[in-house]
Design a protein around this motif. Structure first.
Motif, PDB file in Angstrom:
ATOM      1  N   HIS A 453       0.842  -1.198   0.000  1.00 60.60           N
ATOM      2  CA  HIS A 453       0.000   0.000   0.000  1.00 60.60           C
ATOM      3  C   HIS A 453       0.877   1.248   0.000  1.00 60.60           C
ATOM      4  O   HIS A 453       1.942   1.271   0.630  1.00 60.60           O
ATOM      5  CB  HIS A 453      -0.925   0.007   1.211  1.00 60.60           C
ATOM      6  N   GLU A 454       0.413   2.274  -0.650  1.00 61.53           N
ATOM      7  CA  GLU A 454       1.189   3.507  -0.743  1.00 61.53           C
ATOM      8  C   GLU A 454       1.334   4.188   0.613  1.00 61.53           C
ATOM      9  O   GLU A 454       2.362   4.775   0.915  1.00 61.53           O
ATOM     10  CB  GLU A 454       0.510   4.455  -1.750  1.00 61.53           C
ATOM     11  N   THR A 455       0.289   4.118   1.444  1.00 69.09           N
ATOM     12  CA  THR A 455       0.271   4.865   2.706  1.00 69.09           C
ATOM     13  C   THR A 455       0.299   3.969   3.940  1.00 69.09           C
ATOM     14  O   THR A 455       0.899   4.326   4.957  1.00 69.09           O
ATOM     15  CB  THR A 455      -0.979   5.762   2.761  1.00 69.09           C
ATOM     16  N   PHE A 456      -0.328   2.812   3.847  1.00 69.96           N
ATOM     17  CA  PHE A 456      -0.515   1.959   5.020  1.00 69.96           C
ATOM     18  C   PHE A 456       0.424   0.757   4.995  1.00 69.96           C
ATOM     19  O   PHE A 456       1.123   0.515   4.013  1.00 69.96           O
ATOM     20  CB  PHE A 456      -1.973   1.500   5.085  1.00 69.96           C
ATOM     21  N   ARG A 457       0.395  -0.004   6.069  1.00 71.10           N
ATOM     22  CA  ARG A 457       1.214  -1.212   6.156  1.00 71.10           C
ATOM     23  C   ARG A 457       0.813  -2.193   5.054  1.00 71.10           C
ATOM     24  O   ARG A 457      -0.292  -2.136   4.511  1.00 71.10           O
ATOM     25  CB  ARG A 457       1.032  -1.866   7.530  1.00 71.10           C
ATOM     26  N   PRO A 458       1.714  -3.128   4.721  1.00 71.26           N
ATOM     27  CA  PRO A 458       1.364  -4.123   3.701  1.00 71.26           C
ATOM     28  C   PRO A 458       0.405  -5.178   4.247  1.00 71.26           C
ATOM     29  O   PRO A 458       0.141  -5.254   5.451  1.00 71.26           O
ATOM     30  CB  PRO A 458       2.709  -4.743   3.343  1.00 71.26           C
ATOM     31  N   GLN A 459      -0.112  -5.981   3.328  1.00 73.28           N
ATOM     32  CA  GLN A 459      -0.884  -7.172   3.687  1.00 73.28           C
ATOM     33  C   GLN A 459      -0.128  -8.397   3.186  1.00 73.28           C
ATOM     34  O   GLN A 459       0.609  -8.333   2.200  1.00 73.28           O
ATOM     35  CB  GLN A 459      -2.277  -7.133   3.042  1.00 73.28           C
ATOM     36  N   LEU A 460      -0.346  -9.518   3.850  1.00 72.88           N
ATOM     37  CA  LEU A 460       0.317 -10.754   3.464  1.00 72.88           C
ATOM     38  C   LEU A 460      -0.587 -11.932   3.800  1.00 72.88           C
ATOM     39  O   LEU A 460      -1.144 -11.996   4.901  1.00 72.88           O
ATOM     40  CB  LEU A 460       1.654 -10.900   4.202  1.00 72.88           C
ATOM     41  N   TYR A 461      -0.724 -12.864   2.850  1.00 72.42           N
ATOM     42  CA  TYR A 461      -1.526 -14.076   3.067  1.00 72.42           C
ATOM     43  C   TYR A 461      -0.696 -15.294   2.678  1.00 72.42           C
ATOM     44  O   TYR A 461      -0.037 -15.295   1.622  1.00 72.42           O
ATOM     45  CB  TYR A 461      -2.811 -14.033   2.232  1.00 72.42           C
ATOM     46  N   ASP A 462      -0.737 -16.296   3.515  1.00 74.55           N
ATOM     47  CA  ASP A 462      -0.104 -17.579   3.238  1.00 74.55           C
ATOM     48  C   ASP A 462      -1.151 -18.476   2.596  1.00 74.55           C
ATOM     49  O   ASP A 462      -1.991 -19.070   3.276  1.00 74.55           O
ATOM     50  CB  ASP A 462       0.415 -18.194   4.540  1.00 74.55           C
ATOM     51  N   LEU A 463      -1.138 -18.572   1.269  1.00 75.03           N
ATOM     52  CA  LEU A 463      -2.178 -19.292   0.548  1.00 75.03           C
ATOM     53  C   LEU A 463      -2.083 -20.802   0.723  1.00 75.03           C
ATOM     54  O   LEU A 463      -3.028 -21.516   0.422  1.00 75.03           O
ATOM     55  CB  LEU A 463      -2.120 -18.932  -0.947  1.00 75.03           C
ATOM     56  N   GLU A 464      -0.952 -21.267   1.221  1.00 76.16           N
ATOM     57  CA  GLU A 464      -0.802 -22.698   1.494  1.00 76.16           C
ATOM     58  C   GLU A 464      -1.502 -23.067   2.797  1.00 76.16           C
ATOM     59  O   GLU A 464      -2.266 -24.036   2.867  1.00 76.16           O
ATOM     60  CB  GLU A 464       0.675 -23.059   1.543  1.00 76.16           C
ATOM     61  N   ALA A 465      -1.259 -22.291   3.833  1.00 76.32           N
ATOM     62  CA  ALA A 465      -1.863 -22.563   5.143  1.00 76.32           C
ATOM     63  C   ALA A 465      -3.255 -21.946   5.267  1.00 76.32           C
ATOM     64  O   ALA A 465      -4.070 -22.416   6.065  1.00 76.32           O
ATOM     65  CB  ALA A 465      -0.961 -22.008   6.241  1.00 76.32           C
ATOM     66  N   ARG A 483       8.047 -10.766   4.036  1.00 78.11           N
ATOM     67  CA  ARG A 483       7.571  -9.491   3.477  1.00 78.11           C
ATOM     68  C   ARG A 483       8.710  -8.743   2.780  1.00 78.11           C
ATOM     69  O   ARG A 483       8.519  -8.171   1.693  1.00 78.11           O
ATOM     70  CB  ARG A 483       6.940  -8.621   4.568  1.00 78.11           C
ATOM     71  N   ALA A 484       9.885  -8.748   3.371  1.00 74.21           N
ATOM     72  CA  ALA A 484      11.024  -8.055   2.773  1.00 74.21           C
ATOM     73  C   ALA A 484      11.399  -8.689   1.431  1.00 74.21           C
ATOM     74  O   ALA A 484      11.696  -7.984   0.456  1.00 74.21           O
ATOM     75  CB  ALA A 484      12.216  -8.082   3.728  1.00 74.21           C
ATOM     76  N   LYS A 485      11.367 -10.011   1.374  1.00 72.12           N
ATOM     77  CA  LYS A 485      11.698 -10.713   0.133  1.00 72.12           C
ATOM     78  C   LYS A 485      10.671 -10.387  -0.962  1.00 72.12           C
ATOM     79  O   LYS A 485      11.042 -10.110  -2.114  1.00 72.12           O
ATOM     80  CB  LYS A 485      11.741 -12.219   0.391  1.00 72.12           C
ATOM     81  N   LEU A 486       9.384 -10.395  -0.615  1.00 68.34           N
ATOM     82  CA  LEU A 486       8.343 -10.129  -1.605  1.00 68.34           C
ATOM     83  C   LEU A 486       8.361  -8.664  -2.036  1.00 68.34           C
ATOM     84  O   LEU A 486       8.087  -8.347  -3.204  1.00 68.34           O
ATOM     85  CB  LEU A 486       6.979 -10.517  -1.030  1.00 68.34           C
TER      86      LEU A 486
END
Length: 530
Positions: A453-465, A483-486
């Motif tokens: 996101h430009e202003t807010f924290r990122p989102q992350l989903y583990d689609l496997e779990a 998150r850093a890697k992505l």
């Protein structure tokens, strides 16, 4: 037809059709045998993604073969720059007539055209205004009474059929009746369980199928590319009989949402939850009213697609025509506490994509399902290559699907990208953001879905779990490294956009060292220098 090229291309797109609302994709109640038959003839790409989950920018990416970041048309009615090449610009020089029957949601760059002195009603001006398509029949399917167009071809057709009024699209095709005979406006989603005030054969999907058949019949043996772009199952969610009463509450899939999503909602996600469409889907009767109509509209599309395929077979066109069936984006339908689209859950950003290639080279993959991460922008290079053209890789950002259609063992992409510019949505005002700050980007790998996101924290989903995408790990300290890697992968994607579009890599290589050959001598001391 040469064994190495296709003569014709039929490019079928539905509007707002979810990837999982086909029986070949596993829907247990909605049977779509004609679309399934196409999948049996070709390849169904199970992990296909649009480049923006909203009509306008998604379609501009489909038609340009470029990401939204590159073409800049970030939301509905944001003009596509006059200098952008589109599908017709690539296929017409290869001998194809490139035409449209249906919707594009294209907004022309009137300022750019005026600056160049390009007459919008000239032959070239029309093509630039219509996203590169010859408008055999353009109809974006949004004609409320306040913007009624009495000269709309479909309105003229309905009046010829006996439906009265200046705008029978609104008053008949997309309205229903009460038991007392009162007209009920289909723009109100609470009326979606009523039948449209037109006969099935006079409704929008059969009408546009007729127009597609008219075009194909007129073309005879001449090569063509037709973009048949259905307006449905996009709202208004009004279906004619027999489709209006074909499905009931017992056919609705369980809603995909949980309390944690709402309680721990990301600020942007929470703002979209407050939209009228999202709030409406919280009402217990909303899904039971809307989803059966949505399913009925899809069933009608399948029946009409079957009619079109039968006509292609009668005309002998199945042996020389590449056929693609897809959608511009999905529809939340209440999943994740949301309505409409815009954001990056699978219900919104994942699209159906089926490709039938008639050539013998594709025989090995017929009836298969590909798990490759493919993108909407892959279609333009696929079409160019299928028609015998050279793919201009300095401009096109997609990748031809031909190796996957032929069953070749190739290294494919490791992630898919989608973008959202929600500057035109209420969520931006709700969050008090400047338009440039109302942007976010999705990077989806085999396992992870990362949203920057430009202003807010990122989102992350583990689609496997967490395949349901219920648990946002965007603030979880344990996932900081992921998150850093992505984020670095996304930064790599940004750095590799095709922004140098006026000269190819091959031409740059050819010109290298040309100054010496022209006598422009830089860094030499005397004529005796080598």
């Amino acid at each position: 037809m040469s064994r190495n090229t296709v003569r014709n291309i039929l490019f079928v797109m539905c509007d707002q059709l979810r990837w999982d609302y086909l029986s070949c994709a596993g829907h247990p109640h909605l049977q779509t045998p004609h679309i399934d038959a196409l999948a049996a003839r070709g390849v169904r790409f199970d992990r296909a993604y649009c480049q923006s989950p909203i009509c306008g920018p998604s379609r501009m990416s489909f038609y340009t073969g470029r990401f939204m970041f590159s073409h800049g048309a970030g939301w509905n009615n944001y003009p596509l720059r006059v200098d952008e090449w589109t599908l017709g610009d690539y296929l017409r020089p290869l001998g194809m007539r490139v035409a449209l029957a249906g919707k594009t949601h294209m907004k022309e760059d009137t300022d750019g055209m005026a600056r160049l002195g390009l007459d919008p009603v000239s032959e070239h001006g029309v093509l630039v205004s219509e996203c590169g398509f010859e408008p055999y029949e353009r109809d974006d399917g949004l004609h409320p009474d306040r913007s009624a167009d009495p000269d709309l071809a479909y309105n003229r057709f309905l009046r010829q059929k006996g439906y009265r009024g200046d705008n029978p699209w609104s008053s008949h095709a997309n309205s229903t009746e009460s038991d007392a005979g009162e007209t009920l406006d289909g723009w109100y989603w609470g009326h979606s369980n009523g039948a449209a005030r037109v006969r099935d054969e006079d409704s929008e999907t059969p009408y546009m199928t007729d127009r597609a058949i008219d075009f194909i019949t007129e073309m005879g043996d001449k090569p063509w590319c037709l973009h048949l772009s259905y307006i449905k199952p996009h709202w208004p969610y009004i279906a004619p009989e027999p489709y209006a009463s074909m499905y009931g509450s017992e056919h609705i899939l369980p809603v995909q949402r949980n309390a944690r999503e709402e309680a721990e909602a990301h600020p942007v996600y929470a703002a979209f939850m407050r939209h009228k469409d999202s709030m409406l889907f919280r009402r217990p009767e909303a899904r039971e009213t809307i989803v059966p109509a949505y399913m009925g509209l899809i069933k009608q599309i399948d029946d009409q697609f079957g009619r079109l395929m039968k006509e292609l077979e009668r005309l002998g066109r199945l042996d020389d025509t590449m056929i693609v069936f897809t959608s511009d984006h999905g529809d939340y339908l209440g999943d994740h506490w949301l309505g409409e689209k815009d954001l990056f859950h699978e219900a919104s950003v994942r699209i159906p994509l089926i490709v039938y290639d008639p050539r013998p080279s594709a025989d090995a993959t017929r009836g298969t399902v590909s798990e490759a991460l493919v993108e909407a922008i892959d279609l333009v290079p696929t079409f160019v290559e299928a028609a015998g053209g050279a793919v201009p890789v300095h401009r096109l950002e997609g990748r031809s699907l031909q190796p996957l259609l032929d069953g070749r063992d190739v290294v494919w992409r490791t992630y898919a990208i989608s973008e959202s510019d929600y500057s035109g949505r209420d969520a931006r005002a709700d969050l008090n953001l400047a338009p440039m700050d109302a942007r976010c980007w999705m990077l989806r790998t085999d396992r992870w879905k990362y949203v920057l996101h430009e202003t807010f924290r990122p989102q992350l989903y583990d689609l496997e779990a967490d395949p349901g995408e219920f648990v946002d790990l965007g603030a979880d300290p344990a996932c900081e490294g992921i998150r850093a890697k992505l984020k670095e992968m996304l930064f790599d994607w940004f750095r590799n956009r095709r922004l140098r579009v006026t000269i190819s890599d091959e031409e740059i290589v050819r010109r290298t060292g040309g100054a010496d050959r022209q006598g422009i001598l830089i860094g030499y001391w005397k004529p005796s220098d080598p």
